[in-house]
Design a protein around this motif. Structure first.
Motif, short mmCIF file in Angstrom:
data_model
loop_
_atom_site.label_atom_id
_atom_site.label_comp_id
_atom_site.label_asym_id
_atom_site.label_seq_id
_atom_site.Cartn_x
_atom_site.Cartn_y
_atom_site.Cartn_z
N LEU A 2 117.25 19.81 -20.60
CA LEU A 2 118.53 20.43 -20.27
C LEU A 2 119.22 20.94 -21.52
O LEU A 2 119.11 20.35 -22.59
CB LEU A 2 119.47 19.40 -19.62
CG LEU A 2 119.07 18.79 -18.30
CD1 LEU A 2 120.01 17.64 -17.94
CD2 LEU A 2 119.10 19.83 -17.22
N ALA A 3 119.99 22.00 -21.34
CA ALA A 3 120.85 22.54 -22.41
C ALA A 3 122.26 22.63 -21.87
O ALA A 3 122.49 23.20 -20.81
CB ALA A 3 120.37 23.91 -22.85
N SER A 4 123.20 22.05 -22.60
CA SER A 4 124.61 22.09 -22.21
C SER A 4 125.41 22.72 -23.34
O SER A 4 125.36 22.23 -24.47
CB SER A 4 125.14 20.68 -21.96
OG SER A 4 124.36 20.02 -20.99
N PRO A 5 126.15 23.79 -23.07
CA PRO A 5 126.98 24.38 -24.12
C PRO A 5 128.01 23.36 -24.61
O PRO A 5 128.58 22.61 -23.82
CB PRO A 5 127.68 25.54 -23.42
CG PRO A 5 126.91 25.79 -22.17
CD PRO A 5 126.28 24.49 -21.79
N ILE A 6 128.22 23.33 -25.91
CA ILE A 6 129.21 22.43 -26.49
C ILE A 6 130.53 23.19 -26.57
O ILE A 6 130.59 24.26 -27.19
CB ILE A 6 128.77 21.93 -27.88
CG1 ILE A 6 127.47 21.13 -27.75
CG2 ILE A 6 129.86 21.09 -28.53
CD1 ILE A 6 126.86 20.71 -29.08
N PRO A 7 131.58 22.66 -25.95
CA PRO A 7 132.88 23.34 -26.01
C PRO A 7 133.36 23.50 -27.45
O PRO A 7 133.05 22.68 -28.32
CB PRO A 7 133.81 22.42 -25.22
CG PRO A 7 132.93 21.54 -24.42
CD PRO A 7 131.63 21.42 -25.18
N SER A 8 134.15 24.54 -27.69
CA SER A 8 134.61 24.83 -29.05
C SER A 8 135.50 23.73 -29.61
O SER A 8 135.59 23.58 -30.82
CB SER A 8 135.35 26.17 -29.09
OG SER A 8 136.47 26.13 -28.22
N ASN A 9 136.14 22.93 -28.74
CA ASN A 9 136.99 21.85 -29.23
C ASN A 9 136.24 20.52 -29.39
O ASN A 9 136.85 19.48 -29.59
CB ASN A 9 138.19 21.66 -28.29
CG ASN A 9 137.78 21.25 -26.89
OD1 ASN A 9 136.62 21.34 -26.52
ND2 ASN A 9 138.76 20.82 -26.11
N THR A 10 134.91 20.57 -29.34
CA THR A 10 134.07 19.37 -29.49
C THR A 10 133.10 19.60 -30.64
O THR A 10 132.44 20.64 -30.69
CB THR A 10 133.29 19.10 -28.18
OG1 THR A 10 134.20 18.96 -27.10
CG2 THR A 10 132.45 17.85 -28.29
N THR A 11 133.00 18.63 -31.53
CA THR A 11 132.03 18.74 -32.62
C THR A 11 130.65 18.36 -32.10
O THR A 11 130.54 17.63 -31.10
CB THR A 11 132.39 17.82 -33.80
OG1 THR A 11 132.26 16.46 -33.38
CG2 THR A 11 133.81 18.09 -34.31
N PRO A 12 129.60 18.83 -32.76
CA PRO A 12 128.26 18.41 -32.35
C PRO A 12 128.09 16.88 -32.35
O PRO A 12 127.45 16.33 -31.47
CB PRO A 12 127.35 19.08 -33.38
CG PRO A 12 128.10 20.32 -33.78
CD PRO A 12 129.55 19.87 -33.79
N GLU A 13 128.68 16.22 -33.32
CA GLU A 13 128.58 14.76 -33.38
C GLU A 13 129.24 14.11 -32.17
O GLU A 13 128.73 13.14 -31.60
CB GLU A 13 129.23 14.22 -34.68
CG GLU A 13 128.52 14.65 -35.95
CD GLU A 13 128.81 16.10 -36.37
OE1 GLU A 13 129.81 16.70 -35.91
OE2 GLU A 13 128.01 16.63 -37.15
#
Length: 177
Positions: A72-83
């Motif tokens: 699965l691939a889920s876009p990371i929202p701009s207000n969330t860091t990758p960590e």
């Protein structure tokens, strides 16, 4: 989202054609009743919303259960860091699978950097399941995605299938399409 993947299948495993994934997932969730039992109360996401690939292994005849690896691939929202996305995905795994018990959440020593390996167990009806999930961040140049590859198999079959799942994961490549 424009990501594609490639992985090598050991004997006994096959990769599902992209056009069949949605119907396979709908059937699997309908047969297990998970759409009604999910902790969040939500239906599973449609395949076009993040499922990149699905691998299917040999059926465990004792439980009539087919092992899978779902990418699965889920876009990371701009207000969330990758960590944050990685940390939140571990919590989501525990919250979204009824009765899931996380056994381990540790760094995955292979590429990409910051990848995580999670293992856990749960009971689906009367079937004991072991799950292994690899999670990491992928960037397409403009967007970051949380990628998860989740292998599920019966706990009794784990000893026979874990090396197959590991070989598939080690061969996995996700590319920007």
């Amino acid at each position: 989202m424009s990501l594609s993947s490639y992985w090598l299948m050991p004997p006994r495993w096959s990769s599902c054609p992209q056009e069949d994934i949605a119907s396979i997932l709908q059937q699997a969730f309908a047969e297990t009743g998970q759409t009604a039992d999910r902790a969040t109360g939500d239906d599973p996401p449609p395949a076009e919303e993040g499922v990149i690939a699905l691998a299917v292994g040999p059926t465990d005849a004792n439980y009539d259960f087919t092992p899978t690896i779902l990418l699965l691939a889920s876009p990371i929202p701009s207000n969330t860091t990758p960590e944050q996305a990685l940390a939140e995905s571990a919590v989501a795994l525990s919250d979204q699978v009824p009765g899931f018990r996380m056994l381990d959440d540790c760094p995955w020593p292979s590429t990409p950097e910051s990848a995580r390996l999670r293992t856990g167990i749960y009971i689906q009806g009367k079937v004991p399941i072991t799950a292994c999930q690899w999670a990491w961040i992928h960037s397409d140049g403009g967007n970051d995605f949380l990628l998860t590859a989740t292998a599920t198999m019966t706990t009794p079959a784990f000893g026979d299938l874990n090396e197959d799942a590991l070989a598939i994961i080690m061969s996995l490549e996700v590319r920007n399409a």
